[in-house]
Design a protein around this motif. Structure first.
Motif, PDB file in Angstrom:
ATOM      1  N   GLU A 182     -16.310  18.771  11.834  1.00  0.00           N
ATOM      2  CA  GLU A 182     -16.839  19.168  10.531  1.00  0.00           C
ATOM      3  C   GLU A 182     -18.188  19.841  10.725  1.00  0.00           C
ATOM      4  OE1 GLU A 182     -17.344  16.870   6.358  1.00  0.00           O
ATOM      5  OE2 GLU A 182     -18.425  15.961   8.029  1.00  0.00           O
ATOM      6  N   ALA A 183     -18.438  20.845   9.920  1.00  0.00           N
ATOM      7  CA  ALA A 183     -19.763  21.469   9.863  1.00  0.00           C
ATOM      8  C   ALA A 183     -20.005  21.828   8.404  1.00  0.00           C
ATOM      9  CB  ALA A 183     -19.829  22.699  10.749  1.00  0.00           C
ATOM     10  N   VAL A 184     -20.981  21.160   7.790  1.00  0.00           N
ATOM     11  CA  VAL A 184     -21.225  21.326   6.364  1.00  0.00           C
ATOM     12  C   VAL A 184     -22.700  21.554   6.124  1.00  0.00           C
ATOM     13  CG1 VAL A 184     -21.060  20.184   4.108  1.00  0.00           C
ATOM     14  CG2 VAL A 184     -19.319  19.760   5.833  1.00  0.00           C
ATOM     15  N   ARG A 185     -22.998  22.564   5.317  1.00  0.00           N
ATOM     16  CA  ARG A 185     -24.382  22.775   4.882  1.00  0.00           C
ATOM     17  C   ARG A 185     -24.620  21.797   3.747  1.00  0.00           C
ATOM     18  NH1 ARG A 185     -26.046  28.620   3.949  1.00  0.00           N
ATOM     19  NH2 ARG A 185     -26.978  28.438   5.996  1.00  0.00           N
ATOM     20  N   VAL A 186     -25.502  20.830   3.958  1.00  0.00           N
ATOM     21  CA  VAL A 186     -25.740  19.793   2.953  1.00  0.00           C
ATOM     22  C   VAL A 186     -26.852  20.163   1.979  1.00  0.00           C
ATOM     23  CG1 VAL A 186     -24.761  17.909   4.294  1.00  0.00           C
ATOM     24  CG2 VAL A 186     -27.154  18.482   4.593  1.00  0.00           C
TER      25      VAL A 186
END
Length: 119
Positions: A67-71
């Motif tokens: 997973e790679a998510v801009r929080v």
């Protein structure tokens, strides 16, 4: 008299044409593409690359990007699945895009949090 009729005919035809154009139409509005799509994709690639370099230099063997998510702006959470594939082990990284560096990491074990059915 002929001029008046011609003028009236032109007026009526232009009025009817205007009403016809102003009637219900298929609304197809063009919504602008999100302005940061390209930036976000480039940011994503950098985050993954730098995160993998960090994991490797810290002694981890990365099996996959889970997973790679801009929080929030300039801040990402990246989770890498660790080798062996399917082990359930994860390395979670906190990445500051503005500083272009990992600012925190946590290893999550494979069996942690899992429950197995009893007899």
């Amino acid at each position: 008299m002929v001029r008046q009729r011609l003028a009236l005919a032109l007026f009526l035809s232009s009025a009817l044409l205007g009403v016809g154009c102003a009637g219900p139409t298929q609304e197809r509005r063009m919504y602008p593409e999100p302005p940061n799509t390209v930036q976000q994709e480039l940011g994503y690639n950098d985050v993954i690359r730098i995160g993998q370099e960090y994991a490797t230099s810290s002694g981890y063997e990365v099996a996959e990007v889970a997973e790679a998510v801009r929080v929030r702006p300039n801040y990402w959470r990246v989770r890498f699945g660790l080798a062996p594939r399917g082990s359930g082990r994860l390395l979670e990284l906190e990445f500051d895009e503005a500083q272009r560096r990992v600012v925190g990491s946590t290893e999550v074990g494979g069996a942690a949090g899992r429950t197995t059915p009893g007899p």
